[in-house]
Design an enzyme around this catalytic site. Sequence first.
Site, PDB file in Angstrom:
ATOM      1  N   ASP A  22       0.841  -1.211   0.000  1.00 20.39           N
ATOM      2  CA  ASP A  22       0.000   0.000   0.000  1.00 20.39           C
ATOM      3  C   ASP A  22       0.869   1.251   0.000  1.00 20.39           C
ATOM      4  OD1 ASP A  22      -2.359   1.738   0.430  1.00 20.39           O
ATOM      5  OD2 ASP A  22      -1.339   2.081   2.330  1.00 20.39           O
ATOM      6  N   ARG A  49      -0.226   6.162  -6.880  1.00 22.05           N
ATOM      7  CA  ARG A  49      -1.579   6.660  -7.228  1.00 22.05           C
ATOM      8  C   ARG A  49      -1.656   8.166  -7.063  1.00 22.05           C
ATOM      9  NH1 ARG A  49      -4.764   4.010  -3.043  1.00 22.05           N
ATOM     10  NH2 ARG A  49      -6.537   5.125  -3.881  1.00 22.05           N
TER      11      ARG A  49
END
Length: 439
Positions: free
Chosen positions: A165, A172
Site C-alpha cells: 500500500d 496513485r
Amino acid sequence: MVITMRMYDLIMKKRSGNALSNEEIDFMVQGYTKGEIPDYQMSAMTMAIYFQGMNEKETLELTMAMAHSGDMLDLSDIKGIKVDKHSTGGVGDKTSLALTPMVAALGIPVAKMSGRGLGHTGGTIDKLESFTGFSTAISEEQFKENVNRIGIAIMGQTADLAPADKKLYALRDVTATVDNMSLIASSIMSKKLAAGADAIVLDVKTGSGAFMKKEADAFLLAKEMVRIGNGAGRKTTAVISDMDQPLGFAVGNALEVREAIDTLKGNGPEDFVELCLTLGSHMVVAAGKTESVEEARKMLVKVLEDGSALDKLAEFVGAQGGDKELVYHPEGLPQALLVEEIVSPVDGYIKHIVCDEIGICSLILGGGRETKESEIDLSVGLVLSKKVGDYVKKGEVLATIHANDSEKLKLAKDRFIKAYTFSETPVEKKKLIKGIVTE
Ligand code: URA
C-alpha cells in the site's frame, strides 16, 4: 506445475474489462512489493482498474494481498478490545487528535496507525508533529507498551506494515488514480488489518473536499470496507460524514491542533464536536463498554467536561516524546508571522465553499507537500469565521490567513475567495452525518 505470469497480460486483461483471479492479484502485489514489477506497469494497471473497476472478490483479494505484503501486527498482548479509527481524508479533519484521547480517557485501548497529509487533505502525523519532540516513529514494542500503560499510542506506517500500500499509494497520488473505490477500500483496509486492532471505525467523507464527491459513492465505499473488515473478523462500522466544507474552522497543522485542544476544553466548533461524539460512541460500543450509542455519547461528554480527555492528550503527547505542556499552553505551538483577514466581497448567505480549494490554499501556504520530499510549514493555514448557511455583510471577516511568505499569502488569498459563492436568499446548513453502515 510452474505457472508463469506476465504483468503485460494482466494489464491487457484488466484493460479489456475482465476480472483478475486471486493468483493474478497475488502475483501482481508480491511482484510490485519486491520491485520486480516496475512503476510504469503498475501505473498502467491502476489506470486500467480506475476505468474498468474491480468486483467485490477482486477488491477483497487485493486487500488481503496488500495486508500480507509485510508484517501483520499481533496486539494480543494488549489487554482489552483494541479499537482503531480511520478517515478517508478531508480538509480541517483533525478528528483523531481529539477523538482518540476522548476514547482512551474511558479506559478503552486505542492502538492507532495514522498517515501523513495527502494531496489537498491533511494527515494526523504531520499535525501531531506540531508538538516539539513528538514522534510516531516508535517501535512495535514501544507502541504496545504505551497502549498497555496509558491506553493510547499512535504510530506511522512503517516500511514493514502493508508495504504494498505504501508504494502503491505514492504511485496513485501522482498518476491521478486515487479516487477509485476498490483502490481506496483496499488501501485503507489493508493497513487497518495489518495494524492488528480488533475493531475499526471508519469515517467516510463525501463532498467537494473528499475523494468520494458523490454521497452514493461514499455509501458504496463504506459498504465495501465494512464487508472486508467484518469478513476478516474485525468489527467494522462506517460513519458517512459531510466534507462539502472544511470540518470545524481551522485548516493547517498547528492551527488544527489548537482547535482540537479547545475542543477537549469544551470549546469546540459544533460540527467537529458532533463528529467526535458520533464516531466516538461507535468506538465505545465496538469496544464493548456499553451496548447503547446514547450511553456511550454521555460517557464521552463527561470526559470532555471533567478535563480527563485533555489530560489524556497531554499524557499521550509526553509518552511519545512531545512537550506535553503545549497541551495546556497552546500559545507555544508554531505560529506564523503574517496574519491577515479575508473579508466578504458582498452581503449575503454563504451558499457553497469548494472545499478542496481551501485545502489547496493551505498547501500553497506550505501546510502540505507539493512533492514527496517537501518540508511542511506547521504554522500556516486558515481559520474560517463563517460556514455554509451563515449570513455575512460586505467587509465582514470570512477567514484569517496565517502565512510566512507574502507571495504565498497573496496566491492563497486570491484562490480562497474564488472558492466561495453567495446567495441573497437563506441557505440551509449542511447535514453533517449522512448515515451509518454496519454490514
Ligand atoms: N486514505 C488511504 O489510506 N488510502 C486511500 O486510498 C485514500 C485515503
